[in-house]
Design a protein around this motif. Structure first.
Motif, PDB file in Angstrom:
ATOM      1  N   VAL A 148      16.281 120.069 -48.439  1.00 40.10           N
ATOM      2  CA  VAL A 148      16.770 120.304 -47.089  1.00 40.10           C
ATOM      3  C   VAL A 148      16.656 121.800 -46.816  1.00 40.10           C
ATOM      4  CG1 VAL A 148      18.729 120.107 -45.516  1.00 40.10           C
ATOM      5  CG2 VAL A 148      18.388 118.376 -47.290  1.00 40.10           C
ATOM      6  N   LYS A 149      15.939 122.148 -45.751  1.00 41.99           N
ATOM      7  CA  LYS A 149      15.746 123.551 -45.390  1.00 41.99           C
ATOM      8  C   LYS A 149      16.372 123.807 -44.035  1.00 41.99           C
ATOM      9  CE  LYS A 149      12.154 126.912 -44.301  1.00 41.99           C
ATOM     10  NZ  LYS A 149      10.696 127.122 -44.175  1.00 41.99           N
ATOM     11  N   LYS A 150      17.207 124.811 -43.974  1.00 40.65           N
ATOM     12  CA  LYS A 150      17.839 125.223 -42.720  1.00 40.65           C
ATOM     13  C   LYS A 150      17.507 126.689 -42.496  1.00 40.65           C
ATOM     14  CE  LYS A 150      20.721 125.142 -39.233  1.00 40.65           C
ATOM     15  NZ  LYS A 150      20.120 125.062 -37.958  1.00 40.65           N
ATOM     16  N   LYS A 151      16.844 126.994 -41.383  1.00 41.32           N
ATOM     17  CA  LYS A 151      16.545 128.376 -41.031  1.00 41.32           C
ATOM     18  C   LYS A 151      17.824 129.011 -40.506  1.00 41.32           C
ATOM     19  CE  LYS A 151      11.704 127.669 -40.054  1.00 41.32           C
ATOM     20  NZ  LYS A 151      10.586 128.018 -39.197  1.00 41.32           N
ATOM     21  N   LEU A 152      18.201 130.129 -41.087  1.00 42.70           N
ATOM     22  CA  LEU A 152      19.461 130.775 -40.721  1.00 42.70           C
ATOM     23  C   LEU A 152      19.312 131.708 -39.518  1.00 42.70           C
ATOM     24  CD1 LEU A 152      20.763 131.556 -44.317  1.00 42.70           C
ATOM     25  CD2 LEU A 152      21.325 129.609 -42.849  1.00 42.70           C
ATOM     26  N   TYR A 153      18.100 132.007 -39.105  1.00 44.70           N
ATOM     27  CA  TYR A 153      17.859 132.898 -37.976  1.00 44.70           C
ATOM     28  C   TYR A 153      17.463 132.114 -36.722  1.00 44.70           C
ATOM     29  CZ  TYR A 153      13.083 132.111 -39.595  1.00 44.70           C
ATOM     30  OH  TYR A 153      11.913 131.529 -40.003  1.00 44.70           O
ATOM     31  N   SER A 154      17.549 130.796 -36.794  1.00 48.05           N
ATOM     32  CA  SER A 154      17.117 129.945 -35.696  1.00 48.05           C
ATOM     33  C   SER A 154      18.117 128.812 -35.528  1.00 48.05           C
ATOM     34  CB  SER A 154      15.733 129.375 -36.023  1.00 48.05           C
ATOM     35  OG  SER A 154      15.385 128.372 -35.118  1.00 48.05           O
TER      36      SER A 154
END
Length: 189
Positions: A174-180
């Motif tokens: 699971v990948k979550k972009k922290l800047y978006s």
């Protein structure tokens, strides 16, 4: 799909000294070969995904080593077993997935915050966390959801006799972009 973190969860960071040494070893490798060191080529890491950046490959190898340590030190008792058995193929697949998921990131692997969780019934139990670079603000959060190997009769017999849990070579990333504000990216492997 929350991952609870016990007090004993480990926060590890890669050793910059080891990473620089691997980078130096890479620079001394034969320049006519593809951009992967013979050590990595022989170990099976990154056999499918190669980057053009030797620093990313060296950093990934260091991260995989640290994740292996976290898995080796993980208290399987947190998920109800006395011992956690980790297949080598699982660690190799995680390394390949790290390079794949970091390829489009602005800071590459340096911007990763990584959680390892093991399935425990219907929930996932955190067994460790790794912050790749303490001097870089994380740009993305990866959670590797590891599953027990439940296939066949033999895992069931050995699980009962030795009170150990063998992990499957498959996992969910699971990948979550922290800047978006974009949705999480989920990949089932």
């Amino acid at each position: 799909m929350s991952c609870s973190t016990p007090e004993s969860a480990v926060l590890k960071r890669p050793s910059w000294g080891k990473m620089v040494q691997k980078l130096m070893d890479f620079n001394h490798a034969d320049d006519t070969k593809p951009s992967v060191s013979s050590e990595k080529r022989d170990s099976g890491y990154f056999s499918e995904i190669l980057t053009e950046d030797p620093f990313e490959e060296a950093l990934c190898a260091e991260i995989v080593d640290n994740l292996s340590e976290i898995l080796a030190e993980a208290s399987a008792r947190a998920v109800g077993w006395s011992r956690l058995i980790v297949p080598d193929q699982l660690v190799e697949h995680i390394g390949q997935e790290l390079l794949h998921l970091a390829a489009e990131e602005p800071c590459g692997l340096k911007g990763a915050l990584i959680d390892l969780c093991v399935e425990n019934g219907k929930n996932f139990q955190s067994i460790g966390q790794l912050s790749v670079d303490p001097y870089t603000v994380p740009t993305f959060h990866l959670t590797f959801l590891l599953r027990p190997d439940l296939g066949g009769l033999w895992p069931k017999v050995t699980r009962r006799l030795s009170n150990s849990l063998r992990l499957s070579t498959g996992f969910t990333a699971v990948k979550k972009k922290l800047y978006s504000s974009s949705e999480a990216y989920i990949e089932e492997l």
